[in-house]
Scaffold this motif. Structure first.
Motif, PDB file in Angstrom:
ATOM      1  N   ALA A 122      42.251  35.067  61.583  1.00  0.00           N
ATOM      2  CA  ALA A 122      42.133  36.315  60.822  1.00  0.00           C
ATOM      3  C   ALA A 122      40.691  36.670  60.498  1.00  0.00           C
ATOM      4  CB  ALA A 122      42.928  36.220  59.524  1.00  0.00           C
ATOM      5  N   GLY A 123      39.725  35.967  61.110  1.00  0.00           N
ATOM      6  CA  GLY A 123      38.351  36.062  60.648  1.00  0.00           C
ATOM      7  C   GLY A 123      37.508  37.159  61.258  1.00  0.00           C
ATOM      8  N   THR A 124      38.084  38.290  61.613  1.00  0.00           N
ATOM      9  CA  THR A 124      37.268  39.390  62.136  1.00  0.00           C
ATOM     10  C   THR A 124      36.610  40.159  60.989  1.00  0.00           C
ATOM     11  OG1 THR A 124      39.083  40.992  62.098  1.00  0.00           O
ATOM     12  CG2 THR A 124      38.840  39.655  64.091  1.00  0.00           C
ATOM     13  N   GLU A 125      35.525  40.831  61.293  1.00  0.00           N
ATOM     14  CA  GLU A 125      34.880  41.662  60.277  1.00  0.00           C
ATOM     15  C   GLU A 125      35.826  42.747  59.803  1.00  0.00           C
ATOM     16  OE1 GLU A 125      31.100  43.233  61.329  1.00  0.00           O
ATOM     17  OE2 GLU A 125      30.245  41.290  61.892  1.00  0.00           O
ATOM     18  N   GLU A 126      36.570  43.315  60.748  1.00  0.00           N
ATOM     19  CA  GLU A 126      37.491  44.396  60.369  1.00  0.00           C
ATOM     20  C   GLU A 126      38.564  43.896  59.419  1.00  0.00           C
ATOM     21  OE1 GLU A 126      35.824  45.340  64.454  1.00  0.00           O
ATOM     22  OE2 GLU A 126      36.651  43.562  63.454  1.00  0.00           O
ATOM     23  N   ALA A 127      39.112  42.712  59.697  1.00  0.00           N
ATOM     24  CA  ALA A 127      40.151  42.171  58.825  1.00  0.00           C
ATOM     25  C   ALA A 127      39.605  41.884  57.431  1.00  0.00           C
ATOM     26  CB  ALA A 127      40.739  40.903  59.438  1.00  0.00           C
ATOM     27  N   ARG A 128      38.410  41.301  57.361  1.00  0.00           N
ATOM     28  CA  ARG A 128      37.832  40.987  56.049  1.00  0.00           C
ATOM     29  C   ARG A 128      37.594  42.257  55.242  1.00  0.00           C
ATOM     30  NH1 ARG A 128      39.955  36.369  56.770  1.00  0.00           N
ATOM     31  NH2 ARG A 128      38.633  34.662  57.542  1.00  0.00           N
ATOM     32  N   THR A 170      49.114  40.180  43.510  1.00  0.00           N
ATOM     33  CA  THR A 170      49.103  40.930  44.760  1.00  0.00           C
ATOM     34  C   THR A 170      48.221  40.193  45.758  1.00  0.00           C
ATOM     35  OG1 THR A 170      48.728  43.128  45.742  1.00  0.00           O
ATOM     36  CG2 THR A 170      47.167  42.392  44.081  1.00  0.00           C
ATOM     37  N   GLN A 171      48.462  40.428  47.056  1.00  0.00           N
ATOM     38  CA  GLN A 171      47.730  39.708  48.096  1.00  0.00           C
ATOM     39  C   GLN A 171      47.517  40.604  49.315  1.00  0.00           C
ATOM     40  OE1 GLN A 171      49.687  38.793  51.089  1.00  0.00           O
ATOM     41  NE2 GLN A 171      51.219  40.106  50.137  1.00  0.00           N
ATOM     42  N   THR A 172      46.769  40.097  50.314  1.00  0.00           N
ATOM     43  CA  THR A 172      46.279  40.975  51.385  1.00  0.00           C
ATOM     44  C   THR A 172      46.741  40.548  52.776  1.00  0.00           C
ATOM     45  OG1 THR A 172      44.214  39.738  51.689  1.00  0.00           O
ATOM     46  CG2 THR A 172      44.222  41.485  50.018  1.00  0.00           C
ATOM     47  N   GLY A 173      47.895  39.916  52.860  1.00  0.00           N
ATOM     48  CA  GLY A 173      48.374  39.468  54.157  1.00  0.00           C
ATOM     49  C   GLY A 173      48.485  40.585  55.177  1.00  0.00           C
ATOM     50  N   ALA A 174      48.850  41.775  54.734  1.00  0.00           N
ATOM     51  CA  ALA A 174      48.999  42.892  55.668  1.00  0.00           C
ATOM     52  C   ALA A 174      47.690  43.225  56.363  1.00  0.00           C
ATOM     53  CB  ALA A 174      49.530  44.118  54.927  1.00  0.00           C
ATOM     54  N   ALA A 175      46.573  43.002  55.689  1.00  0.00           N
ATOM     55  CA  ALA A 175      45.265  43.321  56.272  1.00  0.00           C
ATOM     56  C   ALA A 175      44.889  42.344  57.376  1.00  0.00           C
ATOM     57  CB  ALA A 175      44.196  43.301  55.181  1.00  0.00           C
ATOM     58  N   THR A 200      40.691  36.802  43.178  1.00  0.00           N
ATOM     59  CA  THR A 200      40.633  35.404  43.579  1.00  0.00           C
ATOM     60  C   THR A 200      40.435  35.278  45.090  1.00  0.00           C
ATOM     61  OG1 THR A 200      43.044  35.322  43.821  1.00  0.00           O
ATOM     62  CG2 THR A 200      42.124  34.696  41.672  1.00  0.00           C
ATOM     63  N   GLY A 201      40.084  34.049  45.506  1.00  0.00           N
ATOM     64  CA  GLY A 201      39.886  33.753  46.924  1.00  0.00           C
ATOM     65  C   GLY A 201      40.386  32.366  47.246  1.00  0.00           C
ATOM     66  N   TRP A 202      40.066  31.896  48.460  1.00  0.00           N
ATOM     67  CA  TRP A 202      40.566  30.595  48.919  1.00  0.00           C
ATOM     68  C   TRP A 202      40.007  29.452  48.096  1.00  0.00           C
ATOM     69  CZ3 TRP A 202      38.290  33.132  53.636  1.00  0.00           C
ATOM     70  CH2 TRP A 202      39.218  34.003  54.233  1.00  0.00           C
ATOM     71  N   ASP A 203      38.856  29.644  47.474  1.00  0.00           N
ATOM     72  CA  ASP A 203      38.234  28.567  46.713  1.00  0.00           C
ATOM     73  C   ASP A 203      38.562  28.627  45.227  1.00  0.00           C
ATOM     74  OD1 ASP A 203      36.861  30.921  46.293  1.00  0.00           O
ATOM     75  OD2 ASP A 203      34.859  30.010  46.351  1.00  0.00           O
ATOM     76  N   LEU A 237      44.613  38.883  30.531  1.00  0.00           N
ATOM     77  CA  LEU A 237      44.865  38.973  31.970  1.00  0.00           C
ATOM     78  C   LEU A 237      46.267  39.512  32.262  1.00  0.00           C
ATOM     79  CD1 LEU A 237      43.619  38.339  34.757  1.00  0.00           C
ATOM     80  CD2 LEU A 237      44.764  36.113  34.651  1.00  0.00           C
ATOM     81  N   ARG A 238      46.326  40.500  33.195  1.00  0.00           N
ATOM     82  CA  ARG A 238      47.619  41.101  33.558  1.00  0.00           C
ATOM     83  C   ARG A 238      47.845  41.151  35.066  1.00  0.00           C
ATOM     84  NH1 ARG A 238      48.089  46.667  31.881  1.00  0.00           N
ATOM     85  NH2 ARG A 238      45.808  46.831  31.839  1.00  0.00           N
ATOM     86  N   LEU A 239      46.791  40.980  35.863  1.00  0.00           N
ATOM     87  CA  LEU A 239      46.936  41.053  37.312  1.00  0.00           C
ATOM     88  C   LEU A 239      45.992  40.061  37.980  1.00  0.00           C
ATOM     89  CD1 LEU A 239      47.999  42.551  39.918  1.00  0.00           C
ATOM     90  CD2 LEU A 239      45.930  43.953  39.752  1.00  0.00           C
ATOM     91  N   VAL A 240      46.534  39.312  38.960  1.00  0.00           N
ATOM     92  CA  VAL A 240      45.726  38.502  39.858  1.00  0.00           C
ATOM     93  C   VAL A 240      45.756  39.188  41.221  1.00  0.00           C
ATOM     94  CG1 VAL A 240      45.534  36.300  41.079  1.00  0.00           C
ATOM     95  CG2 VAL A 240      46.112  36.336  38.644  1.00  0.00           C
ATOM     96  N   ALA A 241      44.590  39.606  41.696  1.00  0.00           N
ATOM     97  CA  ALA A 241      44.467  40.275  42.991  1.00  0.00           C
ATOM     98  C   ALA A 241      43.817  39.290  43.956  1.00  0.00           C
ATOM     99  CB  ALA A 241      43.626  41.543  42.864  1.00  0.00           C
ATOM    100  N   HIS A 242      44.641  38.713  44.839  1.00  0.00           N
ATOM    101  CA  HIS A 242      44.168  37.662  45.741  1.00  0.00           C
ATOM    102  C   HIS A 242      43.681  38.272  47.049  1.00  0.00           C
ATOM    103  CE1 HIS A 242      43.649  33.746  47.373  1.00  0.00           C
ATOM    104  NE2 HIS A 242      44.606  33.865  48.270  1.00  0.00           N
ATOM    105  N   THR A 243      42.490  37.865  47.486  1.00  0.00           N
ATOM    106  CA  THR A 243      41.912  38.421  48.711  1.00  0.00           C
ATOM    107  C   THR A 243      42.476  37.776  49.968  1.00  0.00           C
ATOM    108  OG1 THR A 243      40.065  36.878  48.470  1.00  0.00           O
ATOM    109  CG2 THR A 243      39.745  39.121  47.629  1.00  0.00           C
ATOM    110  N   GLY A 244      43.283  36.727  49.826  1.00  0.00           N
ATOM    111  CA  GLY A 244      43.929  36.093  50.967  1.00  0.00           C
ATOM    112  C   GLY A 244      45.397  36.462  51.040  1.00  0.00           C
ATOM    113  N   ALA A 245      46.150  35.658  51.794  1.00  0.00           N
ATOM    114  CA  ALA A 245      47.576  35.933  51.973  1.00  0.00           C
ATOM    115  C   ALA A 245      48.431  34.962  51.155  1.00  0.00           C
ATOM    116  CB  ALA A 245      47.942  35.862  53.461  1.00  0.00           C
TER     117      ALA A 245
END
Length: 317
Positions: free
Chosen positions: A278-284, A84-89, A40-43, A58-66
């Protein structure tokens, strides 16, 4: 089977060819009706009971955001679906922007830029700014020892700032390990040259910084918010900024995009960015890599490293 609910632009941002190839090696990409994993994503719309009727496996939602509060539902938790989510990134990039804001405010870069762009004279622009401060030796208050708060504290501390930390979930020993002194919020606000917000957006932090708290900040102090506007009473902040008593750097707002007629746009003591800390290429790319790594762990039956549970969400949204 893995299903994607990402707009094409977000997919390209988070899953460039090398990361996309790794994802496709894990499992086939297919429709939600047959998927065990949903990216999933922000939209992405809320994964509610109606959506779940279409996703019996469905057993897991992997969110690309925080933040996942907008995404999850009671029906999802009741089905035992994991999240699960990607806030650490995102933390390194947000920490760097908060540091950038801090330096700009201390050195009055925002006021100089505003003065010159608005046509003020050279001498007038220089004289209108407050006395500048160096980061070394300044008192910086960090509100919240989140991932971004810790990243910011490390960067600011490395530049010689005196760090204060307010966080009810952290011990004095843990704060010392971050190079900070643990204090109550009121004490932090009273003593800090710069206050940087890194607390989570949970019910307990709604308008954590209100009219009373803003009044505790010394004249000439500065507020940095790269977290959530949820943390601040925006009307009270606007009053303080209009009075010119404090300065602020803001990446987050109650209404986004920021309206064209927002009074914040015309204030010389405010630095504004469009929610892109958080919008750097490296972070994404880290976000995409972390998402794929979590899915790989899940499919292999290994523990997730960035899981958010229903109970955790009440405290760490």
């Amino acid at each position: 089977m893995i299903a994607l609910c990402l707009a094409p632009g977000l997919r390209e941002m988070f899953l460039p060819p090398p990361i996309w190839a790794r994802l496709r090696r894990l499992a086939p990409i297919g429709p939600l009706e047959r998927a065990q994993v949903l990216i999933t994503g922000w939209d992405t719309p809320r994964v509610d009971a109606e959506t779940l009727t279409r996703a019996p496996e469905l057993r897991l939602v992997a969110h690309t955001g925080a933040a996942v509060g907008f995404l999850v539902s009671d029906a999802l938790w009741e089905r035992g679906i994991r999240v699960t989510q990607t806030g650490a990134a995102m933390a390194p990039a947000v920490g760097e922007v908060a540091l950038t804001f801090t330096l700009c405010l201390l050195h009055q870069v925002h006021r100089f830029d505003h003065g010159l762009r608005s046509g003020s004279g050279w001498a007038e622009t220089r004289s209108a700014a407050r006395p500048r401060r160096e980061l070394r030796g300044s008192v910086v208050g960090v509100v919240g020892a989140s991932r971004t708060g810790r990243a910011y504290a490390g960067l600011v501390g490395a530049h010689g700032a005196q760090l204060l930390l307010a966080d009810p979930t952290v011990s004095a020993g843990e704060a010392a390990g971050l190079g900070a002194t643990l204090v109550e919020l009121d004490d932090l606000l009273t003593r800090s040259d710069v206050v940087a917000l890194h607390a989570p957006a949970i019910p307990a932090t709604r308008h954590l910084i209100g009219r009373r708290e803003l009044a505790l900040m010394p004249d000439g102090a500065a507020l940095v918010n790269t977290a959530r506007s949820w943390l601040v009473d925006s009307a009270a902040l606007l009053d303080e900024l209009r009075a010119g008593r404090i300065d602020a750097a803001l990446d987050v707002f109650d209404e986004e995009p920021l309206p064209a007629d927002s009074p914040l746009r015309g204030l010389p003591n405010v630095l504004l960015t469009p929610h892109q800390a958080a919008g750097t290429e490296e972070a994404r790319h880290r976000q995409g890599t972390l998402t794929v790594s979590e899915i790989a762990r899940f499919l292999a039956g290994e523990p997730l490293q960035h899981e958010i549970t229903r109970d955790q969400l009440r405290w760490t949204a």
